[in-house]
Design an enzyme around this catalytic site. Sequence first.
Site, PDB file in Angstrom:
ATOM      1  N   CYS A  79       0.837  -1.199   0.000  1.00 24.02           N
ATOM      2  CA  CYS A  79       0.000   0.000   0.000  1.00 24.02           C
ATOM      3  C   CYS A  79       0.877   1.256   0.000  1.00 24.02           C
ATOM      4  O   CYS A  79       1.557   1.533  -0.975  1.00 24.02           O
ATOM      5  CB  CYS A  79      -0.974  -0.049   1.173  1.00 24.02           C
ATOM      6  SG  CYS A  79      -2.389   1.066   0.991  1.00 24.02           S
ATOM      7  N   HIS A 183      -3.624  -5.229   0.817  1.00 20.60           N
ATOM      8  CA  HIS A 183      -2.927  -5.772   1.984  1.00 20.60           C
ATOM      9  C   HIS A 183      -2.970  -7.295   1.930  1.00 20.60           C
ATOM     10  O   HIS A 183      -3.998  -7.904   2.273  1.00 20.60           O
ATOM     11  CB  HIS A 183      -3.588  -5.273   3.273  1.00 20.60           C
ATOM     12  CG  HIS A 183      -3.373  -3.822   3.510  1.00 20.60           C
ATOM     13  ND1 HIS A 183      -2.387  -3.340   4.343  1.00 20.60           N
ATOM     14  CD2 HIS A 183      -3.997  -2.734   3.000  1.00 20.60           C
ATOM     15  CE1 HIS A 183      -2.415  -2.009   4.337  1.00 20.60           C
ATOM     16  NE2 HIS A 183      -3.387  -1.627   3.526  1.00 20.60           N
ATOM     17  N   GLU A 185      -1.666  -9.391   3.879  1.00 23.80           N
ATOM     18  CA  GLU A 185      -1.824  -9.950   5.225  1.00 23.80           C
ATOM     19  C   GLU A 185      -3.276  -9.931   5.695  1.00 23.80           C
ATOM     20  O   GLU A 185      -3.622 -10.570   6.697  1.00 23.80           O
ATOM     21  CB  GLU A 185      -0.927  -9.214   6.218  1.00 23.80           C
ATOM     22  CG  GLU A 185      -1.412  -7.842   6.644  1.00 23.80           C
ATOM     23  CD  GLU A 185      -1.124  -6.727   5.645  1.00 23.80           C
ATOM     24  OE1 GLU A 185      -1.365  -5.553   5.996  1.00 23.80           O
ATOM     25  OE2 GLU A 185      -0.675  -7.024   4.528  1.00 23.80           O
TER      26      GLU A 185
END
Length: 204
Positions: A79, A183, A185
């Site tokens: 990001c 993202h 994750e």
Amino acid sequence: MSKIAIFDYGAGNIFSIKVALERLCVDVEVIRSMDNLDVYKALILPGVGNFDPAMKSIMPYKDRLLEAIGSGMPMLGICLGMEMLFERSEEGTLPGLSILAGEVVMLPRSVKIPHMGWNRLRINANSSNSVLLNGIDDGTWVYFVHSYHARPKDARVVSARSEYGVEFPAVIEYGNLFGTQFHPEKSGSDGMHMLSNFLNYLKR
């Protein structure tokens, strides 16, 4: 595998990316200085924050960072971490790292900002050799939280795109540089698969 460094420039999601990597059995260390980058196998620039404060934190180490990347150190920007690789951003007044040519611009005002939620990846037809997207299907859903997006001068660095009011790069790959606007994750098993792909790249 040696340690992977996550640079702490005040981003808000360091814990989540650290935990995700530890689930993949990686030795991870959060660092606040890049003076000793040579002891790490790879560097991650995490992804929540504002452009100018993040650049202020990273600029004292710019030369060291460029040296490490130039010597082949793999780097993953997430990001904002990806956005800083470019020359400038409409979010701030400070210059970016200028590792990649291009700028970062705001999403169109015709849509709700920030863009927060799940969107599909559109994988480029010429991305068959993509590191991050190996084993990832076109149309895979990933999780975004952003108000800005990259506008690279060289479209060849873009491996996948997404759309939210406008089409924008979602995955950037250039040599040992990797970036995601989303993202990984927070993107479930597919996001973990992409992180695993990055880790497998480190074993080459």
